[in-house]
Design a protein around this motif. Structure first.
Motif, short mmCIF file in Angstrom:
data_model
loop_
_atom_site.label_atom_id
_atom_site.label_comp_id
_atom_site.label_asym_id
_atom_site.label_seq_id
_atom_site.Cartn_x
_atom_site.Cartn_y
_atom_site.Cartn_z
N VAL A 18 32.29 -11.45 3.46
CA VAL A 18 31.64 -11.94 2.24
C VAL A 18 31.12 -10.74 1.46
CG1 VAL A 18 29.77 -13.37 1.32
CG2 VAL A 18 30.91 -14.03 3.46
N MET A 19 31.33 -10.75 0.14
CA MET A 19 30.86 -9.65 -0.71
C MET A 19 29.87 -10.18 -1.73
SD MET A 19 33.09 -6.80 -2.83
CE MET A 19 33.99 -6.38 -1.33
N ILE A 20 28.76 -9.44 -1.89
CA ILE A 20 27.68 -9.83 -2.78
C ILE A 20 27.66 -8.90 -4.00
CG2 ILE A 20 25.20 -10.22 -2.99
CD1 ILE A 20 26.67 -12.09 -1.01
N HIS A 21 27.51 -9.49 -5.18
CA HIS A 21 27.49 -8.76 -6.44
C HIS A 21 26.27 -9.17 -7.26
CE1 HIS A 21 31.99 -8.09 -6.12
NE2 HIS A 21 31.87 -9.21 -5.44
N HIS A 22 25.95 -8.39 -8.31
CA HIS A 22 25.08 -8.91 -9.36
C HIS A 22 25.88 -8.99 -10.65
CE1 HIS A 22 23.70 -4.46 -9.94
NE2 HIS A 22 24.49 -4.75 -10.96
N THR A 23 25.42 -9.85 -11.55
CA THR A 23 26.22 -10.18 -12.73
C THR A 23 26.00 -9.28 -13.93
OG1 THR A 23 24.49 -11.69 -13.52
CG2 THR A 23 26.21 -12.62 -12.09
N ALA A 24 24.86 -8.58 -13.97
CA ALA A 24 24.43 -7.82 -15.16
C ALA A 24 24.27 -8.75 -16.36
CB ALA A 24 25.41 -6.69 -15.48
N THR A 25 23.80 -9.98 -16.09
CA THR A 25 23.52 -10.98 -17.12
C THR A 25 22.15 -11.58 -16.83
OG1 THR A 25 24.54 -12.80 -15.89
CG2 THR A 25 25.96 -11.54 -17.38
N THR A 26 21.71 -12.48 -17.72
CA THR A 26 20.39 -13.08 -17.54
C THR A 26 20.38 -14.60 -17.55
OG1 THR A 26 19.96 -12.97 -19.94
CG2 THR A 26 19.23 -11.09 -18.60
N GLU A 27 21.36 -15.22 -18.16
CA GLU A 27 21.32 -16.66 -18.39
C GLU A 27 22.33 -17.38 -17.49
OE1 GLU A 27 21.38 -20.50 -19.67
OE2 GLU A 27 23.16 -19.28 -20.07
N THR A 28 21.86 -18.38 -16.77
CA THR A 28 22.69 -19.00 -15.74
C THR A 28 23.89 -19.73 -16.31
OG1 THR A 28 20.82 -19.24 -14.23
CG2 THR A 28 22.72 -20.67 -13.86
N PHE A 80 30.33 -13.67 -4.08
CA PHE A 80 29.24 -14.36 -4.76
C PHE A 80 28.62 -13.43 -5.79
CE2 PHE A 80 29.53 -16.73 -0.81
CZ PHE A 80 29.46 -18.05 -1.26
N GLU A 81 28.60 -13.89 -7.04
CA GLU A 81 27.92 -13.18 -8.12
C GLU A 81 26.52 -13.76 -8.27
OE1 GLU A 81 28.61 -10.68 -10.06
OE2 GLU A 81 30.79 -10.37 -9.96
N CYS A 82 25.53 -12.87 -8.31
CA CYS A 82 24.14 -13.30 -8.38
C CYS A 82 23.55 -12.92 -9.74
CB CYS A 82 23.33 -12.64 -7.27
SG CYS A 82 24.02 -12.91 -5.62
N VAL A 83 22.92 -13.87 -10.39
CA VAL A 83 22.37 -13.64 -11.72
C VAL A 83 21.24 -12.61 -11.64
CG1 VAL A 83 21.26 -14.67 -13.73
CG2 VAL A 83 23.00 -15.96 -12.47
N ASN A 84 21.48 -11.45 -12.22
CA ASN A 84 20.50 -10.37 -12.25
C ASN A 84 20.97 -9.35 -13.28
OD1 ASN A 84 19.43 -7.53 -11.21
ND2 ASN A 84 18.09 -9.10 -10.33
N LYS A 85 20.03 -8.77 -14.01
CA LYS A 85 20.38 -7.79 -15.03
C LYS A 85 21.12 -6.59 -14.45
CE LYS A 85 16.40 -8.75 -18.04
NZ LYS A 85 15.15 -8.17 -18.61
N GLY A 86 20.84 -6.25 -13.21
CA GLY A 86 21.51 -5.12 -12.59
C GLY A 86 20.98 -3.78 -13.03
N ASP A 87 19.79 -3.76 -13.64
CA ASP A 87 19.22 -2.51 -14.13
C ASP A 87 18.34 -1.82 -13.09
OD1 ASP A 87 17.08 -4.25 -14.10
OD2 ASP A 87 16.62 -4.08 -16.25
N GLY A 88 18.24 -2.41 -11.91
CA GLY A 88 17.39 -1.85 -10.87
C GLY A 88 15.94 -2.24 -10.99
N ASP A 92 26.00 -2.56 -7.24
CA ASP A 92 25.48 -3.90 -6.98
C ASP A 92 25.66 -4.33 -5.52
OD1 ASP A 92 28.24 -3.77 -7.85
OD2 ASP A 92 28.28 -5.95 -8.00
N PRO A 93 24.66 -5.09 -5.04
CA PRO A 93 23.48 -5.58 -5.75
C PRO A 93 22.32 -4.60 -5.63
CG PRO A 93 23.54 -6.59 -3.59
CD PRO A 93 24.77 -5.70 -3.69
N ARG A 94 21.50 -4.54 -6.66
CA ARG A 94 20.31 -3.70 -6.59
C ARG A 94 19.16 -4.34 -7.36
NH1 ARG A 94 20.85 1.48 -10.75
NH2 ARG A 94 21.45 0.30 -12.62
N GLY A 95 17.95 -3.89 -7.04
CA GLY A 95 16.76 -4.40 -7.71
C GLY A 95 15.71 -4.80 -6.69
N PRO A 96 14.47 -4.95 -7.14
CA PRO A 96 13.38 -5.32 -6.24
C PRO A 96 13.62 -6.67 -5.56
CG PRO A 96 12.52 -4.58 -8.37
CD PRO A 96 14.00 -4.74 -8.53
#
Length: 210
Positions: free
Chosen positions: A44-54, A128-136, A181-185
């Motif tokens: 399984v691979m985890i990503h962030h989307t670099a977006t904000t709106e679901t 799986f893409e996870c909704v997150n800006k991806g800016d850290g 990705d993925p990154r952030g608090p």
């Protein structure tokens, strides 16, 4: 040699693990199978989307972009913990990555550094893409990370992965050079893997808070 889960098996497996599933449009028939193989699957691979709106993100991941046809993953994990299923089969999410990493995932041993792009990841990983800006800086709510863990554990449980180690779940940054990705608090892949391993030692409906 793990055969990919059918749409119904994937759906049931996620629900059994306590995942809040939303079925988006005709996700069962949405895939890129005509452009390459789907399977054998190994992780399984985890990503962030670099977006904000679901809503717009789910639609984007279902349809894709002009330069990258959808689906762009199998499921989109929103910040509230809901998992929107958008694809079943080959999806354009992993791209080309390091074959040595894939070998480590298959054998469930420690991951080497990703320094090559010699292997087609779309054939071998659920994504799986996870909704997150991806800016850290954009935080990952506990509900979202719990959904990441549950969805990953569900697939590992269905395939019998995780019996030898805990490296069946990886981040995009561990697969393809240059990815972050993925990154952030609130999220780290080591923590996700530890929590997946913990879940696999319990019944699917187990919750850490009782």
């Amino acid at each position: 040699m793990a055969t990919p889960l059918s749409a119904e098996k994937l759906l049931g497996t996620l629900k059994d693990e306590g995942v809040q599933v939303v079925e988006h449009r005709s996700w069962r028939d949405n895939n890129r199978d005509g452009s390459g193989p789907w399977g054998p699957v190994h992780g399984v691979m985890i990503h962030h989307t670099a977006t904000t709106e679901t809503e717009t993100t789910v639609d984007l991941c279902y349809k894709g972009r002009s330069d990258l046809p959808g689906p762009l993953c199998h499921g989109v994990i929103a910040k509230d913990g809901k998992v929107y299923l958008v694809g079943n089969g080959r999806a354009n999410h992993a791209g080309s990555g390091d074959g040595n990493v894939l070998d480590a995932v298959v054998s469930e041993r420690g991951l080497p550094d990703d320094n090559d792009t010699d292997t087609d990841g779309n054939a071998h990983f659920y994504g799986f893409e996870c909704v997150n800006k991806g800016d850290g800086e954009d935080p990952w709510p506990p509900e979202q990370v719990d959904a990441v863990v549950r969805a990953s554990a569900a697939i590992c449980r269905a395939h019998g992965w995780g019996k030898k180690g805990d490296t069946s779940v990886i981040g995009h940054l561990e697969w393809q050079p240059g990815k972050v990705d993925p990154r952030g608090p609130g999220i780290s892949m080591d923590d996700v893997r530890e929590r997946v391993k913990e879940r696999l030692g319990k019944d699917p409906d187990w919750s850490p808070d009782g």
